[in-house]
Design a protein around this motif. Structure first.
Motif, PDB file in Angstrom:
ATOM      1  N   GLU A  18       0.820  -1.215   0.000  1.00 44.46           N
ATOM      2  CA  GLU A  18       0.000   0.000   0.000  1.00 44.46           C
ATOM      3  C   GLU A  18       0.849   1.258   0.000  1.00 44.46           C
ATOM      4  O   GLU A  18       0.535   2.227  -0.684  1.00 44.46           O
ATOM      5  CB  GLU A  18      -0.945   0.006   1.202  1.00 44.46           C
ATOM      6  N   SER A  19       1.946   1.240   0.745  1.00 44.92           N
ATOM      7  CA  SER A  19       2.812   2.429   0.782  1.00 44.92           C
ATOM      8  C   SER A  19       3.490   2.668  -0.562  1.00 44.92           C
ATOM      9  O   SER A  19       3.756   3.802  -0.939  1.00 44.92           O
ATOM     10  CB  SER A  19       3.854   2.295   1.892  1.00 44.92           C
ATOM     11  N   GLU A  37      -6.710  -6.003  -6.320  1.00 41.83           N
ATOM     12  CA  GLU A  37      -7.082  -7.007  -7.315  1.00 41.83           C
ATOM     13  C   GLU A  37      -6.147  -6.959  -8.538  1.00 41.83           C
ATOM     14  O   GLU A  37      -5.869  -7.988  -9.143  1.00 41.83           O
ATOM     15  CB  GLU A  37      -8.533  -6.834  -7.741  1.00 41.83           C
ATOM     16  N   VAL A  38      -5.686  -5.763  -8.874  1.00 43.96           N
ATOM     17  CA  VAL A  38      -4.719  -5.641  -9.972  1.00 43.96           C
ATOM     18  C   VAL A  38      -3.418  -6.346  -9.583  1.00 43.96           C
ATOM     19  O   VAL A  38      -2.850  -7.096 -10.383  1.00 43.96           O
ATOM     20  CB  VAL A  38      -4.469  -4.158 -10.329  1.00 43.96           C
ATOM     21  N   VAL A  39      -2.955  -6.130  -8.353  1.00 47.15           N
ATOM     22  CA  VAL A  39      -1.733  -6.793  -7.885  1.00 47.15           C
ATOM     23  C   VAL A  39      -1.944  -8.304  -7.841  1.00 47.15           C
ATOM     24  O   VAL A  39      -1.059  -9.077  -8.228  1.00 47.15           O
ATOM     25  CB  VAL A  39      -1.298  -6.229  -6.517  1.00 47.15           C
ATOM     26  N   ASN A  40      -3.118  -8.747  -7.386  1.00 45.18           N
ATOM     27  CA  ASN A  40      -3.417 -10.182  -7.375  1.00 45.18           C
ATOM     28  C   ASN A  40      -3.383 -10.758  -8.789  1.00 45.18           C
ATOM     29  O   ASN A  40      -2.884 -11.858  -9.011  1.00 45.18           O
ATOM     30  CB  ASN A  40      -4.777 -10.447  -6.731  1.00 45.18           C
ATOM     31  N   GLN A  80       9.594  -2.705  -7.244  1.00 42.59           N
ATOM     32  CA  GLN A  80       9.344  -2.710  -5.800  1.00 42.59           C
ATOM     33  C   GLN A  80       8.255  -3.716  -5.443  1.00 42.59           C
ATOM     34  O   GLN A  80       8.347  -4.399  -4.423  1.00 42.59           O
ATOM     35  CB  GLN A  80       8.938  -1.314  -5.326  1.00 42.59           C
ATOM     36  N   ILE A  81       7.235  -3.815  -6.282  1.00 42.22           N
ATOM     37  CA  ILE A  81       6.169  -4.783  -6.048  1.00 42.22           C
ATOM     38  C   ILE A  81       6.743  -6.194  -6.063  1.00 42.22           C
ATOM     39  O   ILE A  81       6.465  -7.009  -5.178  1.00 42.22           O
ATOM     40  CB  ILE A  81       5.052  -4.632  -7.108  1.00 42.22           C
ATOM     41  N   ARG A  82       7.575  -6.495  -7.044  1.00 40.23           N
ATOM     42  CA  ARG A  82       8.188  -7.822  -7.130  1.00 40.23           C
ATOM     43  C   ARG A  82       9.079  -8.108  -5.925  1.00 40.23           C
ATOM     44  O   ARG A  82       9.095  -9.223  -5.411  1.00 40.23           O
ATOM     45  CB  ARG A  82       9.027  -7.952  -8.411  1.00 40.23           C
ATOM     46  N   GLU A  83       9.819  -7.111  -5.454  1.00 39.07           N
ATOM     47  CA  GLU A  83      10.674  -7.313  -4.284  1.00 39.07           C
ATOM     48  C   GLU A  83       9.845  -7.679  -3.064  1.00 39.07           C
ATOM     49  O   GLU A  83      10.219  -8.559  -2.305  1.00 39.07           O
ATOM     50  CB  GLU A  83      11.512  -6.065  -4.010  1.00 39.07           C
ATOM     51  N   VAL A  84       8.721  -7.002  -2.876  1.00 44.28           N
ATOM     52  CA  VAL A  84       7.863  -7.293  -1.728  1.00 44.28           C
ATOM     53  C   VAL A  84       7.251  -8.682  -1.870  1.00 44.28           C
ATOM     54  O   VAL A  84       7.203  -9.453  -0.914  1.00 44.28           O
ATOM     55  CB  VAL A  84       6.762  -6.219  -1.579  1.00 44.28           C
TER      56      VAL A  84
END
Length: 128
Positions: A18-19, A37-40, A80-84
């Motif tokens: 979220e951040s 939902e987009v991230v999912n 960053q999304i992939r790292e998380v």
């Protein structure tokens, strides 16, 4: 309510994401797409390797997911999304992740750089 997929983002990981994904409010129509939902959907695609057009219908439309993918790729947030998502523990802050694995000088398979050439890989135009 849609069914859960094994690739869905956990609540702990979503709090970290979220951040990364918060954007300032812009004038105009409010966003109708659920960012989680987009991230999912992105994580489902990364997990299964399915083509964009074959995303299940209980995710947002494939074109919407693809637009978010392009925007986040271009502004650097996708990394960053992939790292998380790939982190072993969702409780480690993003700034403290071990980045040594990304910038290592060691080969992936030890001894691979010491291989010699054989006649099958040698160019016929080169003598020797």
């Amino acid at each position: 309510m849609r069914r859960r997929y094994p690739s869905d983002v956990s609540d702990a990981r979503w709090r970290l994401l979220e951040s990364v994904l918060t954007e300032p409010e812009r004038p105009g129509r409010p966003r109708s797409t659920n960012t989680r939902e987009v991230v999912n959907a992105l994580n489902y695609r990364w997990t299964t390797g399915c083509p964009w057009r074959m995303l299940p219908h209980d995710f947002p439309a494939w074109a919407t997911v693809y637009c978010y993918f392009q925007r986040w790729r271009d502004d650097g947030r996708l990394r960053q999304i992939r790292e998380v998502l790939l982190r072993k523990s969702p409780y480690v802050p993003l700034a403290e992740t071990d980045r040594k694995q990304w910038a290592t000088d060691e080969p992936t398979r030890p001894g691979r750089e010491k291989r010699g050439s054989d006649s099958a890989t040698r160019s016929p135009l080169r003598a020797g």
